[in-house]
Design an enzyme around this catalytic site. Structure first.
Site, PDB file in Angstrom:
ATOM      1  CE  LYS A  23      -3.276   2.378   2.945  1.00 11.24           C
ATOM      2  NZ  LYS A  23      -4.001   2.366   4.213  1.00 11.24           N
TER       3      LYS A  23
ATOM      4  CE  LYS B 289       5.539  -0.854   8.892  1.00 10.78           C
ATOM      5  NZ  LYS B 289       4.577  -0.302   7.944  1.00 10.78           N
TER       6      LYS B 289
ATOM      7  CD  GLU C 108       9.625  -6.034   6.792  1.00  9.98           C
ATOM      8  OE1 GLU C 108       9.370  -4.898   6.315  1.00  9.98           O
ATOM      9  OE2 GLU C 108       9.392  -6.321   7.979  1.00  9.98           O
TER      10      GLU C 108
ATOM     11  N   GLY D 258      -4.510  -1.679   5.566  1.00 13.61           N
ATOM     12  CA  GLY D 258      -3.731  -2.824   5.082  1.00 13.61           C
ATOM     13  C   GLY D 258      -4.369  -4.157   5.434  1.00 13.61           C
ATOM     14  NE  ARG D 259      -5.744  -3.378  11.620  1.00 15.33           N
ATOM     15  CZ  ARG D 259      -5.015  -2.279  11.688  1.00 15.33           C
ATOM     16  NH1 ARG D 259      -3.880  -2.197  11.033  1.00 15.33           N
ATOM     17  NH2 ARG D 259      -5.409  -1.247  12.420  1.00 15.33           N
TER      18      ARG D 259
ATOM     19  CD  GLU E  14      -1.285  -4.249  11.704  1.00 12.59           C
ATOM     20  OE1 GLU E  14      -1.995  -4.674  10.792  1.00 12.59           O
ATOM     21  OE2 GLU E  14      -0.115  -3.881  11.522  1.00 12.59           O
TER      22      GLU E  14
ATOM     23  CG  HIS F 244      -4.519 -35.423  18.701  1.00 11.91           C
ATOM     24  ND1 HIS F 244      -4.880 -36.607  19.313  1.00 11.91           N
ATOM     25  CD2 HIS F 244      -5.433 -35.202  17.729  1.00 11.91           C
ATOM     26  CE1 HIS F 244      -5.960 -37.091  18.708  1.00 11.91           C
ATOM     27  NE2 HIS F 244      -6.315 -36.248  17.748  1.00 11.91           N
TER      28      HIS F 244
HETATM   29  O1  LIG Z   1       1.241  -2.632   2.306  1.00 12.82           O
HETATM   30  P1  LIG Z   1       2.391  -2.013   2.997  1.00 12.82           P
HETATM   31  O2  LIG Z   1       2.339  -0.525   2.981  1.00 12.82           O
HETATM   32  O3  LIG Z   1       3.706  -2.528   2.472  1.00 12.82           O
HETATM   33  O4  LIG Z   1       2.309  -2.390   4.518  1.00 12.82           O
HETATM   34  C1  LIG Z   1       2.356  -3.699   4.952  1.00 12.82           C
HETATM   35  C2  LIG Z   1       1.734  -3.860   6.315  1.00 12.82           C
HETATM   36  O5  LIG Z   1       2.402  -3.039   7.255  1.00 12.82           O
HETATM   37  C3  LIG Z   1       1.468  -2.552   8.211  1.00 12.82           C
HETATM   38  O6  LIG Z   1       1.277  -1.205   8.040  1.00 12.82           O
HETATM   39  C4  LIG Z   1       1.951  -2.731   9.557  1.00 12.82           C
HETATM   40  O7  LIG Z   1       2.335  -4.055   9.779  1.00 12.82           O
HETATM   41  C5  LIG Z   1       0.166  -3.338   7.904  1.00 12.82           C
HETATM   42  O8  LIG Z   1      -0.954  -2.707   8.348  1.00 12.82           O
HETATM   43  C6  LIG Z   1       0.284  -3.452   6.420  1.00 12.82           C
HETATM   44  O9  LIG Z   1      -0.609  -4.375   5.909  1.00 12.82           O
END
Ligand SMILES: O=P(O)(O)OC[C@H]1O[C@](O)(CO)[C@@H](O)[C@@H]1O
Length: 545
Positions: A204, A510, A210, A265-266, A351, A382
């Site tokens: 987003k 972050k 990452e 994002g979520r 979150e 189990h």
């Molecule tokens: O889509 P992006 O901006 O790379 O963010 C990845 C994720 O990082 C967050 O902002 C925090 O973990 C999430 O809400 C989001 O889905």
């Protein structure tokens, strides 16, 4: 004290829950309990009769919902009000499943046409890839999708494609990379051929370390294995709300699928972040997923509180967290395809509701979001179910099971169902000392030994659970199920008066991670940091390769 805990309903609930009878007695007293405490909506059936509640509990919970203006808050979300007050954003994942004819305004502009345009662009792209018109740089058709993203830009597409495995296009495969650990992307790249692989980069913000690092490594691998710079556009597409940054990064403008800051994002799998889903199951099935979620949206918006599935589930979560001190909630999926759902709900809920100040910044005086965890039934039986049955912590549970299997095979499904229902029964009724003694009466043990063993076999019972059933796991029922949990999460946040749509804790991680990275890369002095951080940085510098 905040408004919530000052209300008379809050005190009444506290007093009432103290004296409520054991669920076993509640079932014995009322043969209609299952009928009265269950409901169907949007292809889902919810049995909430195995909860610590009678009609008075329910009435008090619904009063609390009314006192906290829950219905007005629900309407505010759907109307595009700026309910994410710390980021000054509307929260409109529901607009992603709206009808083309609807009008939803953000800053005075109807956002539905943009959503439709993006869906049309997705449809064309999915068609081109899946019919083989879209070719790789050597003229071959695409066989593998590698989806790169993290958090909401990873879990939604991953879990939904996993859940909809029976609907996959047989000529495509999909791989997900999230972790920045090089082992993750290295292992995936071993499986694919650069000539026939399409990378979907989902971010987003287009600023997540990452995802950027994994995409750069994928690009380097592509260039080192036969592709050229001119071929990139045939193999890399991006989904982002930061189109400028994606273009600057080198993504072909035609290969960028937009999203918007009013999609969290979520909550984003319904947007173009769902592109890997659409590629794997086809655009019609993706639309069916949206339609299932939309049905749940309408139910949530319009059903009275007393017959509203997300509201009922959200109220029970508050009941256990605030009046029974439950610290966690377990999601148990009795379906192999739904094995990833607990992790998805974990991100969604934790979150969103891992917060400790109210919307106006006051410290909350009550528990908020619990730990969400879980796994696939029957495996957990189990392992960790022991703690659910006899541990000291109260762990409310959701059991989720389709009535029909995609793979009917012998006695498998009937056995699966017997385990699912048997677990909820055991949790509810438990086993008394007398029952345990009766079971041991023919064991040949002495009376003292029987009494000792019986004490270990006692199960208090009265452990709450919801059971959610659906005829079959389909794109539509899955859409409804995920939207159910999205709205359940909203209900809890609304009752607790917290902002379920920001994530400042994650943001701090972050920022500090980036600061440490600079120190690790540039051998920058870290002695002004705390001694632990400094020591760890020095140890890494001295030993890493
Ligand atoms: O889509 P992006 O901006 O790379 O963010 C990845 C994720 O990082 C967050 O902002 C925090 O973990 C999430 O809400 C989001 O889905």
């Amino acid at each position: 004290m905040t408004q919530l805990t000052k209300s008379t309903t809050w005190s009444a609930l506290a007093a009432h829950t103290e004296q409520l009878a054991h669920m076993r007695s509640l079932f014995n007293q009322d043969s209609q309990r299952f009928n009265d405490m269950s409901l169907s909506a949007c292809g889902l059936f919810l049995d909430y009769s195995k909860n610590r509640a009678d009609s008075k509990t329910l009435a008090l919970l619904f009063s609390l919902a009314k006192e906290t203006q829950l219905q007005a808050k629900i309407k505010a979300m759907f109307s595009g009000d700026i309910i994410n007050n710390t980021e000054k954003r509307a929260v409109l994942h529901t607009a992603l499943r709206a009808d083309a004819s609807q009008e939803i305004l953000v800053d005075g502009k109807n956002i539905v046409p943009e959503v439709q345009q993006t869906q049309n662009k997705m449809a064309k792209f999915v068609d081109a890839v899946t019919t083989g018109q879209w070719k790789g740089y050597t003229g071959k058709t695409i066989t593998d999708i590698v989806s790169i993203g993290i958090g909401g830009s990873f879990l939604g597409p991953k879990i939904v494609t996993q859940a909809l495995r029976p609907y996959w296009n047989k000529s495509l495969n999909c791989h997900f990379v999230a972790n920045v650990d090089a082992s993750s992307i290295t292992e995936k790249l071993r499986l694919v051929n650069p000539e026939t692989t399409l990378f979907v980069m989902s971010s987003k913000s287009f600023g997540t370390q990452e995802t950027l690092t994994n995409t750069l490594s994928a690009k380097e691998w592509f260039l080192a294995n036969g592709g050229t710079q001119a071929d990139i556009a045939k193999h890399f597409v991006a989904v982002t709300s930061n189109v400028a940054k994606a273009t600057e990064f080198g993504m072909d403008a035609d290969n960028i699928f937009p999203m918007w800051d009013w999609v969290g994002g979520r909550y984003s799998l319904w947007s173009a972040i769902g592109l890997p889903i659409a590629l794997l199951v086809g655009m019609d099935n993706f639309q069916a997923l949206l339609a299932g979620a939309k049905e749940m949206d309408e139910h949530f918006l319009n059903a009275p509180l007393e017959q509203n599935m997300p509201v009922i589930m959200g109220l029970f979560s508050l009941l256990y967290g605030n009046f029974h001190n439950a610290q966690s909630h377990v999601v148990l999926t009795y379906d192999h395809y739904l094995r990833g759902l607990p992790a998805y709900f974990q991100q969604l809920d934790m979150e969103s509701n891992g917060k400790s100040v109210t919307l106006s910044g006051e410290c909350v005086q009550y528990n908020t979001g619990p730990v969400i965890w879980g796994g696939e039934g029957t495996n957990g039986q189990h392992a960790y179910h022991q703690l659910i049955h006899q541990g000291t912590a109260l762990i409310p549970a959701d059991f989720i099971m389709p009535l029909q299997s995609h793979n009917p095979l012998g006695e498998h499904h009937v056995q699966l169902a017997s385990n699912c229902f048997g677990q909820t029964q055991a949790m509810m009724q438990g086993r008394t000392f007398e029952e345990a003694m009766a079971e041991l009466s023919t064991s040949g043990l002495s009376a003292d030994e029987q009494a000792l063993i019986a004490k270990h076999k006692v199960m208090q019972g009265n452990k709450p659970s919801n059971t959610i059933l659906m005829d079959k796991l389909t794109p539509s029922t899955l859409g409804a199920l995920i939207a159910l949990y999205e709205h359940r999460t909203f209900v809890q946040g609304a009752l607790w008066d917290i902002n379920s749509f920001d994530q400042w804790g994650v943001e701090l991680g972050k920022t500090l991670g980036n600061d440490v990275l600079i120190r690790l890369q540039a051998d920058k002095d870290a002695s002004e940091l705390d001694s632990s951080s400094n020591g760890l940085i020095n140890m890494f510098r001295a030993n890493h390769i």
